[in-house]
Write an enzyme that holds these catalytic residues in place. Structure first.
Site, PDB file in Angstrom:
ATOM      1  N   ARG A  37       3.899 -11.012   3.144  1.00  0.00           N
ATOM      2  CA  ARG A  37       4.890 -10.432   2.638  1.00  0.00           C
ATOM      3  C   ARG A  37       5.124  -8.850   3.050  1.00  0.00           C
ATOM      4  O   ARG A  37       4.277  -8.138   3.384  1.00  0.00           O
ATOM      5  CB  ARG A  37       4.506 -10.273   0.831  1.00  0.00           C
ATOM      6  N   SER A  52      -6.018  -8.870   3.426  1.00  0.00           N
ATOM      7  CA  SER A  52      -6.984  -9.448   2.384  1.00  0.00           C
ATOM      8  C   SER A  52      -8.105 -10.404   3.057  1.00  0.00           C
ATOM      9  O   SER A  52      -8.090 -11.739   2.896  1.00  0.00           O
ATOM     10  CB  SER A  52      -5.969 -10.340   1.677  1.00  0.00           C
ATOM     11  N   ASP A  75      -6.222  -7.062  -1.098  1.00  0.00           N
ATOM     12  CA  ASP A  75      -5.300  -7.442  -1.992  1.00  0.00           C
ATOM     13  C   ASP A  75      -5.528  -7.211  -3.526  1.00  0.00           C
ATOM     14  O   ASP A  75      -4.750  -6.888  -4.413  1.00  0.00           O
ATOM     15  CB  ASP A  75      -4.942  -8.897  -1.995  1.00  0.00           C
TER      16      ASP A  75
END
Length: 503
Positions: free
Chosen positions: A107, A175, A228
């Protein structure tokens, strides 16, 4: 009746008996095969069972491993990594960008902070990561990420936007297990979730990204490197000051929480302006003999890219749940003909994704038509009887329920470690000075598709947290859903880190 007639009648009777015997034999064999399937599913359910007693054993094991991981490097399966985040965002202003890389999609985010703990707006773009890049080189991987960021900046502004971001601070949510050396630098420990870019292991991931940004003509500074879960905690704490931990449960899984600096024994003298530190647990690698491991889990682990590693993640995360169901179906197909001829697709790892598994599980049509459709289109299993479709829903339920309840045990394990579970701990989770010993309100931020999009999973998780804590304590523990928290949190931490660096 003449002899001929009697002979014909006798022959017909014998034939009828023979046909009846054959039919009875077939029915008996069919029933035996069916009960063999039912028995296999029942055995799987028993092996994967998570009664509250077992869950409390997992809670205790999690807390013990957390203590061990804070005491010494390598002292636990849990890495318990320092994040160097000792202050969480509060009141920053301006426009900031963030990248979130951590699964099959990544993202790009742009947020505008308005101070006073307000988010004035944010844009998000999701892009799939080509499978070829998941095993390519670090340069190819980060060039792809940097180009996508450049195109996003151009799309969300105008042609002059690139000049406007010159010198802007960027938050980077990565992450995967990273050993951080500062709030804006860290080396990759290992890959998880199907990634295997070998030349990146033990490299500084921020340096790799910074070089790619330069190659793409982007003059931006990576001001914060976060996991994350740390990003999710940042947003959760920004919105609700009682947030003490965060869990991400999507393609992969992780958790972090606020720890007292003096509890981090392996780093005595740790400098912290707030007296605390966010700890990145890397809880996907948690293991305990109390975890209900089945033969299907063992086979999945042996055939994985990282055998004997990430054991907890392989039982609870979206990367693996669908494949556990696929393995159960495969074994049932081998041992019985209830699915018809054995489909070759059943031998293909990860052919049944977790979203498809969830769609089967949540099929509420009377004839389970969605189950039939997925079995046919994904696994090439056709004309499945309704009773067999019901068995498939049952298998999905066993896998999902176990995963959700184990996540719940992990969450309560964190609360036990910091004394927020009401059982004693550091401060019993109770507010000092109250004669009645009133419990403190405790919030855990939760993000990830399994929790946000999979209703049955979320219900099982919430139910198990309440069951483990008990009716006296459970009302004081709130699980709050975060949307895009990990990415927005990275941008917030970039903003707060930038503000501090200019003081």
């Amino acid at each position: 009746m003449g002899k001929l007639g009697l002979g014909i009648a006798a022959a017909c009777a014998v034939a009828s008996c023979a046909v009846a015997a054959v039919m009875v034999g077939r029915r008996v064999r069919s029933r035996r095969r069916w009960w063999k399937v039912v028995t296999a599913v029942q055995e799987f359910e028993a092996a994967a069972a998570t009664p509250v007693g077992r869950l409390r054993q997992v809670v205790d094991a999690m807390a013990v491993e957390m203590h061990a991981g804070l005491a010494s490097e390598g002292g636990s399966k849990l890495k318990m990594l320092l994040t160097f985040v000792d202050n969480l965002p509060d009141g920053e202003n301006g426009i900031y960008y963030a990248l979130h890389v951590g699964g099959t999609n990544f993202r790009i985010l742009k947020i505008q902070l308005g101070g006073q703990r307000s988010i004035l707006g944010h844009d998000v773009e999701r892009k799939p990561i080509p499978q070829s890049l998941m095993t390519s080189t670090s340069e190819e991987f980060f060039d792809f990420i940097a180009l996508a960021l450049k195109e996003f900046i151009e799309r969300t502004g105008n042609n002059s936007q690139l000049s406007q971001v010159r010198g802007k601070d960027l938050g980077f949510t990565f992450s995967f297990p990273v050993k951080q050396t500062s709030v804006s630098s860290g080396t990759l420990i290992k890959w998880t979730k199907g990634f295997a870019i070998e030349d990146m292991v033990e490299k500084d991931v921020v340096e790799c990204l910074q070089k790619a940004l330069s190659r793409r003509g982007l003059d931006m500074n990576v001001a914060a490197l976060v996991n994350d879960s740390v990003g999710t905690l940042a947003v959760g704490h920004f919105l609700d000051k009682d947030t003490v931990a965060a869990v991400v449960i999507g393609t992969g899984t992780n958790a972090c929480y606020l720890e007292r600096a003096d509890a981090v024994i392996k780093c005595q003298g740790l400098l912290s302006t707030s007296g605390g530190m966010v700890i990145n647990m890397e809880w996907g690698n948690f293991w305990s003999s109390h975890l209900p491991r089945t033969s299907y889990d063992i086979d999945l682990d042996v055939e994985s890219q990282n055998p004997n590693d990430q054991g907890f993640e392989k039982m609870i995360s979206g990367m693996y749940l669908g494949d556990i169901v696929r393995r159960v179906i495969h074994r049932l197909s081998i041992e019985s003909d209830i699915f018809g001829p054995l489909s070759s697709k059943l031998s293909t790892r990860f052919v049944l994704s977790t979203p498809l598994m969830a769609a089967m599980h949540e099929d509420d049509s009377p004839d389970l038509r969605e189950v039939a459709k997925i079995l046919e289109e994904t696994l090439d299993i056709r004309d499945v009887p309704l009773k067999v479709r019901k068995i498939m829903v049952k298998v999905c339920d066993v896998v999902t329920r176990r995963a959700a309840r184990l996540v719940a045990a992990g969450i309560v394990g964190i609360l036990k470690k910091i004394g927020r579970d009401g059982t004693g701990g550091i401060s019993s989770g109770r507010i000092k000075g109250y004669k009645s010993g009133k419990m403190r309100r405790t919030v855990v931020a939760v993000e990830g598709g399994l929790y946000t999009s999979y209703t049955i999973f979320r219900e099982y998780l919430n139910e198990a947290v309440a069951e483990i804590l008990g009716e006296e304590i459970a009302p004081y523990v709130i699980l709050k859903t975060m949307e895009d928290g990990s990415g927005i949190g990275a941008a917030m931490l970039a903003a707060s880190n930038s503000a501090r660096s200019h003081l």
